[in-house]
Write a protein that holds these residues in place. Structure first.
Motif, PDB file in Angstrom:
ATOM      1  N   GLN A 912      -9.441  -7.303   1.678  1.00 16.44           N
ATOM      2  CA  GLN A 912      -8.448  -6.750   2.602  1.00 16.44           C
ATOM      3  C   GLN A 912      -7.388  -7.797   2.953  1.00 16.44           C
ATOM      4  N   GLN A 913      -7.845  -9.030   3.231  1.00 12.78           N
ATOM      5  CA  GLN A 913      -6.895 -10.081   3.609  1.00 12.78           C
ATOM      6  C   GLN A 913      -6.016 -10.496   2.425  1.00 12.78           C
ATOM      7  N   ALA A 914      -6.612 -10.501   1.218  1.00  8.56           N
ATOM      8  CA  ALA A 914      -5.814 -10.814   0.017  1.00  8.56           C
ATOM      9  C   ALA A 914      -4.742  -9.735  -0.181  1.00  8.56           C
ATOM     10  N   GLY A 915      -5.098  -8.479   0.092  1.00 11.26           N
ATOM     11  CA  GLY A 915      -4.118  -7.391   0.006  1.00 11.26           C
ATOM     12  C   GLY A 915      -3.012  -7.560   1.032  1.00 11.26           C
ATOM     13  N   MET A 916      -3.413  -7.940   2.273  1.00 13.69           N
ATOM     14  CA  MET A 916      -2.422  -8.111   3.352  1.00 13.69           C
ATOM     15  C   MET A 916      -1.451  -9.251   3.046  1.00 13.69           C
ATOM     16  N   ASP A 917      -1.910 -10.243   2.259  1.00 15.00           N
ATOM     17  CA  ASP A 917      -1.006 -11.348   1.894  1.00 15.00           C
ATOM     18  C   ASP A 917       0.190 -10.833   1.097  1.00 15.00           C
ATOM     19  N   PHE A 918       0.010  -9.704   0.395  1.00 16.25           N
ATOM     20  CA  PHE A 918       1.115  -9.124  -0.376  1.00 16.25           C
ATOM     21  C   PHE A 918       2.074  -8.323   0.514  1.00 16.25           C
ATOM     22  N   HIS A 919       1.602  -7.976   1.739  1.00 14.81           N
ATOM     23  CA  HIS A 919       2.364  -7.016   2.556  1.00 14.81           C
ATOM     24  C   HIS A 919       3.790  -7.471   2.839  1.00 14.81           C
ATOM     25  N   LYS A 920       3.927  -8.758   3.247  1.00 19.55           N
ATOM     26  CA  LYS A 920       5.275  -9.254   3.590  1.00 19.55           C
ATOM     27  C   LYS A 920       6.191  -9.283   2.365  1.00 19.55           C
ATOM     28  N   GLU A 921       5.578  -9.444   1.182  1.00 26.97           N
ATOM     29  CA  GLU A 921       6.371  -9.544  -0.055  1.00 26.97           C
ATOM     30  C   GLU A 921       6.554  -8.182  -0.739  1.00 26.97           C
ATOM     31  N   LEU A 922       6.025  -7.133  -0.081  1.00 25.50           N
ATOM     32  CA  LEU A 922       5.947  -5.844  -0.755  1.00 25.50           C
ATOM     33  C   LEU A 922       7.305  -5.338  -1.250  1.00 25.50           C
ATOM     34  N   HIS A 923       8.329  -5.416  -0.376  1.00 19.99           N
ATOM     35  CA  HIS A 923       9.647  -4.885  -0.761  1.00 19.99           C
ATOM     36  C   HIS A 923      10.255  -5.671  -1.915  1.00 19.99           C
ATOM     37  N   ARG A 924      10.034  -7.002  -1.934  1.00 18.75           N
ATOM     38  CA  ARG A 924      10.561  -7.835  -3.037  1.00 18.75           C
ATOM     39  C   ARG A 924       9.860  -7.444  -4.351  1.00 18.75           C
ATOM     40  N   ILE A 925       8.514  -7.268  -4.262  1.00 18.81           N
ATOM     41  CA  ILE A 925       7.747  -6.905  -5.465  1.00 18.81           C
ATOM     42  C   ILE A 925       8.178  -5.527  -5.982  1.00 18.81           C
ATOM     43  N   GLU A 926       8.399  -4.573  -5.021  1.00 16.34           N
ATOM     44  CA  GLU A 926       8.829  -3.221  -5.424  1.00 16.34           C
ATOM     45  C   GLU A 926      10.132  -3.295  -6.232  1.00 16.34           C
ATOM     46  N   THR A 927      11.081  -4.078  -5.716  1.00 17.94           N
ATOM     47  CA  THR A 927      12.379  -4.202  -6.388  1.00 17.94           C
ATOM     48  C   THR A 927      12.199  -4.811  -7.775  1.00 17.94           C
ATOM     49  N   LYS A 928      11.367  -5.872  -7.826  1.00 20.21           N
ATOM     50  CA  LYS A 928      11.125  -6.567  -9.099  1.00 20.21           C
ATOM     51  C   LYS A 928      10.496  -5.609 -10.123  1.00 20.21           C
ATOM     52  N   GLU A 929       9.555  -4.760  -9.644  1.00 18.13           N
ATOM     53  CA  GLU A 929       8.861  -3.825 -10.547  1.00 18.13           C
ATOM     54  C   GLU A 929       9.709  -2.589 -10.854  1.00 18.13           C
ATOM     55  N   GLY A 930      10.851  -2.471 -10.158  1.00 16.59           N
ATOM     56  CA  GLY A 930      11.762  -1.342 -10.396  1.00 16.59           C
ATOM     57  C   GLY A 930      11.247  -0.019  -9.862  1.00 16.59           C
ATOM     58  N   LEU A 931      10.431  -0.074  -8.767  1.00 16.77           N
ATOM     59  CA  LEU A 931       9.899   1.162  -8.189  1.00 16.77           C
ATOM     60  C   LEU A 931      10.911   1.778  -7.230  1.00 16.77           C
TER      61      LEU A 931
END
Length: 1002
Positions: A912-931
């Motif tokens: 759960q905590q490893a998943g939450m570490d991605f939370h702040k970066e989520l929008h950047r990752i979405e853009t990078k993945e083209g979602l």
């Protein structure tokens, strides 16, 4: 042909008010259905032998000596479908649970399974048999003989005090008043009729009453059979509860923890009417009835009578009790009104009040209290009233919702009035631009917030134009002021706003709503939107998840549709389920919706603020308000509700022309998320007078307990038209388990003196899948494929790999919990108990069987070990062997759970905590993945689902471990107190056993 005794057709003088009455019925005998192991039923006549040593039945193919059971061989008497034969599918729907009972007898623990014509007949046989089993070794002479009971002595002493002339007689009128004083709520006519009946039967007519007749009348009028039955169940001597009996009742049935003998003596001294009983520490039937009726035994958990929730969360994390037009006393359109409605609403803990300001004739603003032009009240009078009463019922912040319909000059006067009258209470500090959330109710204690429009920072003049709110225009239409206010060319109305009024608005700045995406990107936490119920209802149906997400940061206020000209109320649950904090209610309109609102806000000391469920507050969580089944990570619960009886029920309002007889039934309703909404009713109690017996079990599955409300409604089945009798509404989280009285209220929410329902409440975790209310408590366990909660793919490789590591721990957590749950249910069923029973009840039941044997107990609990084994000495009967095997399985699965839980819990939290570490970066990752679009929405939903599932499953595992440790503590405790435990010195401390796991951060 032998006479059949049926309680349903029994005259009043045959009411069960003592064990003697039960035994005399058994001596007369009655017809019962005998159930065979092949599920076939046969009618037989059962009778207690005159020497009271055995029960016989006829006709029978066996010879008369075999068609009987000796009382001394009886191990246990069970009420309900509590044996494999009675539970079998072929029979389960043929008769209600209340009409079945079983006698477990003989060295092989055989069962005689019986079905009676009514629950009353069952009560009589069970009470009588339990009494005889206790006294089997020294059979009583004949019922009712011997030394006068504690109760008879006390009633006689009351009579002696009333016998002022010491003549041995008192006037009937005085006797009636005396019984009425001892039993408030009983009708005078009922008591007078009873004296006439007894005088006629004893051929002693006249205006005077002797002591023996007074005692008889009191016992017949004031003994509640269902409470007497309960007393007999727990009493060692079947006439009163000793201190140890009472302690057992409080711990086992009422679920009270840490009860001491001192506490029991306090209860006896407070409620036992007889001096002898108080001195000896005995609670007889009258004291026990008084205790069960008292506030100490209320269905409402006393912890919730004061503020008991965390008040340090942001304001947006609470439901806030809100009024729409609090000043109106009747209805919007033709009702009379005055400003006392404000006092009433504030007194009920309302924390948000709406004020619509209009130009007044005297040059100062007014508030209309009805659509009549003559009903305006000066604004300063209303503010003075608010200043006086704002914090009488609650110290937490009050929000004044100002809707401006007056000129800028009168707005200035309004602002001056607010500053001058409210002074330091007004919250005027500007919002903290660095913060992300509103301050907490704790930080804002004693402050008044103004919700209203604010001039834009670019406006430097003394007044400016702002967009208007839709709210408040229904009144304008009725006052004939709409036309001159309407904007040219349509669109949003614009109004002039003075700077003085604008400057009073800080944390509740009203802004128009555009859409959820605009709010997510541009709305400040101190800005809030108001929605009409139609608009909010559309969002709740079409995009509930977005509305829930919006309400995590921002306050939203829902106001009634202008079409509600009769001031009717919307259903607040429709909006609470989406996290909307302020649902504005018409406090002056009673009915179901106001009952829900009033009941809901009782749960936190009636302070007007209720903390929303955690699943709605956490920054990342998946919650669908319209879910049709259990939610990820929220433990579904089963509510087992037995409606036993009603007391002093009034007649329906407006039924004056009808006779005295009320034929009531009870509806139990659950209000909450759609998956929880359900309603069950009891049968109608015919010709029951004011004190009907229902004796009916109802069951509900609750998927989101934190948002569920239980409402009892009593209705008259026999009245054409207004059939409402009474109601009571209580949040699910405030229910106390055990035998409880429900204090009934009128339609307007006012207490009805002495009118109650007597119920039994039990709450268990849902076992396995499926809807709880489709199957009885003790339904047969079919083979069921175990369902595992799993994570969902987001479509982002790095994130999915992290969540994939949790697949195995999620399966392990489910297996650990379900293995224990299934083992527990099997053990409880073999003990003849329901899944709602606790471990202490199980051990006490087994000990009862063993201690009723002539030989020494053949099974003992070895309390020297942390996981105490149940050990058999020598050969034991088949049933006991099965109980031992089930106990061993339960102990082993509990041990595995306790010893493995921390490691599995750690893996779940790590994922759960490893998943939450991605939370702040989520929008950047979405853009990078083209979602984008639907794929982006799906990825965000799956991410929130996974976080919720991991946290929820970890929580469930933590809870399961705590329960398993508590069960071990109960086994040690019960083993020592009931005499089957040995080497008991090693009984673990509850604090050591119940060591909590680390809490999961939000």
């Amino acid at each position: 042909k032998k006479k059949t005794v049926s309680f349903s057709s029994m005259p009043n003088d045959r009411k069960i008010n003592s064990t003697a009455a039960c035994i005399s019925l058994m001596l007369e005998g009655c017809e019962l259905k005998k159930v065979r192991s092949n599920s076939r039923m046969y009618s037989r006549f059962f009778v207690l032998d005159t020497d009271m040593r055995s029960v016989r039945w006829e006709p029978s193919k066996k010879d008369s000596e075999k068609a009987k059971i000796e009382i001394k061989s009886v191990k246990e008497v069970r009420v309900g479908k509590k044996t494999p034969v009675l539970r079998s599918n072929g029979l389960s729907d043929q008769f209600p649970d209340e009409c079945a009972f079983s006698i477990i007898y003989g060295d092989n623990y055989e069962s005689l399974d019986l079905v009676a014509s009514s629950a009353d007949v069952v009560s009589a046989w069970v009470m009588g048999l339990r009494y005889l089993v206790s006294y089997g070794k020294h059979s009583p002479e004949a019922p009712g003989t011997g030394h006068p009971s504690l109760r008879t002595s006390w009633i006689s002493s009351v009579f002696d005090l009333a016998d002022l002339e010491k003549s041995g007689h008192i006037p009937v009128s005085r006797a009636v008043q005396l019984i009425k004083a001892l039993n408030p709520g009983m009708k005078t006519s009922t008591i007078e009729l009873k004296f006439k009946e007894l005088q006629k039967a004893g051929e002693r007519p006249g205006t005077e009453v002797a002591c023996d007749l007074f005692v008889e009348a009191y016992c017949e009028l004031c003994t509640r059979p269902e409470i007497f039955f309960l007393l007999v169940q727990f009493s060692s001597n079947k006439e009163y509860l000793g201190v140890k009996d009472l302690l057992m009742f409080l711990e086992v049935e009422q679920g009270m923890e840490g009860v001491t003998e001192e506490k029991c003596l306090e209860i006896v001294s407070k409620y036992e009417p007889s001096k002898e009983g108080r001195e000896k520490g005995y609670l007889a039937i009258d004291g026990f009835t008084r205790y069960l009726l008292s506030a100490d035994c209320s269905i409402f958990d006393p912890q919730h009578r004061k503020v008991c929730q965390d008040m340090a969360q942001p304001l947006s994390h609470y439901y806030i009790s809100s009024a729409h037009s609090a000043c109106l006393l009747e209805d919007n359109f033709w009702g009379r009104s005055d400003i006392s409605g404000y006092i009433s609403a504030l007194g009920l803990g309302c924390r948000s009040i709406e004020l619509v300001l209009w130009d007044g004739p005297e040059g100062e603003p007014v508030v209309y209290t009805s659509p009549s032009a003559a009903s305006c009240v000066p604004f300063r009078a209303v503010v003075g009233l608010i200043d006086q009463h704002a914090f009488t019922a609650s110290a937490y912040p009050l929000i004044l919702c100002l809707v401006v319909r007056c000129s800028a000059s009168q707005q200035r006067l309004a602002a001056q009035c607010l500053r001058k009258t409210l002074g330091e209470k007004l919250y005027l500090e500007p919002p903290n631009p660095v913060a992300s959330y509103l301050p907490s109710p704790e930080e804002l204690k004693g402050r008044i917030l103004i919700k209203g429009k604010k001039l834009p920072p670019s406006c430097e003049d003394s007044e400016g134009e702002v967009s208007d709110e839709e709210e408040g225009w229904e009144l304008a239409r009725r006052l004939g002021q709409e036309d001159r206010e309407a904007p040219e060319g349509g669109g949003l109305r614009r109004v002039r706003l003075s700077r003085e009024l604008s400057e009073l608005v800080s944390l509740c700045q009203a802004v128009p709503f555009q859409d959820f995406e605009s709010s997510r990107r541009g709305q400040h936490y101190w800005e809030m939107c108001s929605f009409s119920e139609v608009e909010a209802g559309r969002f709740a149906n079409e995009c509930p998840a977005e509305l829930v997400s919006y309400n995590k940061r921002f306050l939203s206020r829902i106001y009634p549709s202008p079409m509600r000209i009769d001031a009717s109320n919307m259903n607040p649950q429709d909006f609470w389920k989406c996290g909307c904090q302020m649902v504005a209610m018409n406090y002056q309109t009673p009915g179901l919706m106001m009952d829900l609102n009033a009941g809901w806000f009782r749960q936190n000391g009636a302070c007007g603020y209720v903390l929303r469920p955690a699943i709605m507050r956490e920054e990342v969580s998946y919650f669908s308000a319209n879910a049709k089944d259990s939610l990820p990570g929220v433990p579904a619960q089963l509510l087992h509700l037995k409606v036993i009886s009603g007391q002093n029920l009034p007649k329906p309002k407006g039924s004056g022309a009808k006779g005295e007889v009320v034929e009531p039934y009870v509806c139990a309703e659950i209000h909450g998320i759609p998956a929880d909404c359900a309603e069950h009713r009891t049968k109608t109690a015919l010709q029951s007078g004011d004190n009907p017996i229902f004796d009916e079990s109802l069951e509900f599955q609750i998927n989101l307990p934190e948002l569920a409300v239980l409402r009892f409604v009593v209705l008259d089945d026999d009245y054409i038209g207004d059939e409402f009798i009474a109601q009571y509404t209580i949040p699910f989280e405030c229910l106390q388990p055990g035998y409880r009285h429900v204090p009934l209220q009128s339609l307007a929410g006012e207490p009805l003196p002495h009118a109650t329902l007597f119920v039994h409440v039990a709450i268990t975790d849902r076992r396995g899948g499926g809807k709880g209310h489709r199957r009885g408590l003790a339904g047969r366990r079919g083979r069921r494929v175990r369902e595992y909660t799993s994570t969902k793919a987001t479509g982002i490789k790095a994130i999915d790999e992290v969540f994939r590591t949790a697949t195995q721990p999620l399966r392990e957590a489910t297996d650990l919990r379900e293995n224990v749950q299934n083992a527990l249910v099997s053990f409880k069923e073999l003990c003849g108990l329901t899944p709602a029973a606790n471990m202490k009840q199980c051990i006490l039941t087994v000990s009862t069987w063993l201690l009723h044997s002539d030989s020494a107990p053949s099974v003992t609990l070895n309390l020297a070990e942390q996981y105490p084994p149940m050990e058999a000495q020598g050969p034991i009967p088949d049933l006991l062997r099965k109980v031992l095997t089930a106990y061993e399985t339960m102990i082993q699965t509990s041990r595995t759970l306790i010893e493995s839980a921390d490691a599995v819990y750690g893996k779940l939290i790590q994922a759960q905590q490893a998943g939450m570490d991605f939370h702040k970066e989520l929008h950047r990752i979405e853009t990078k993945e083209g979602l984008r679009g639907r794929k982006l929405q799906k990825a965000l939903e799956s991410f929130a689902w996974n976080i919720t599932v991991l946290k929820g499953q970890a929580d469930l595992l933590k809870h399961a471990k705590a329960e398993a440790l508590d069960n071990l503590w109960q086994i040690h405790n019960a083993g020592q107190s009931c005499g089957i435990g040995r080497n008991g010195s090693a009984s673990p401390e509850p604090s050591r056993l119940r060591a909590p796991l680390e809490p999961i951060p939000e």
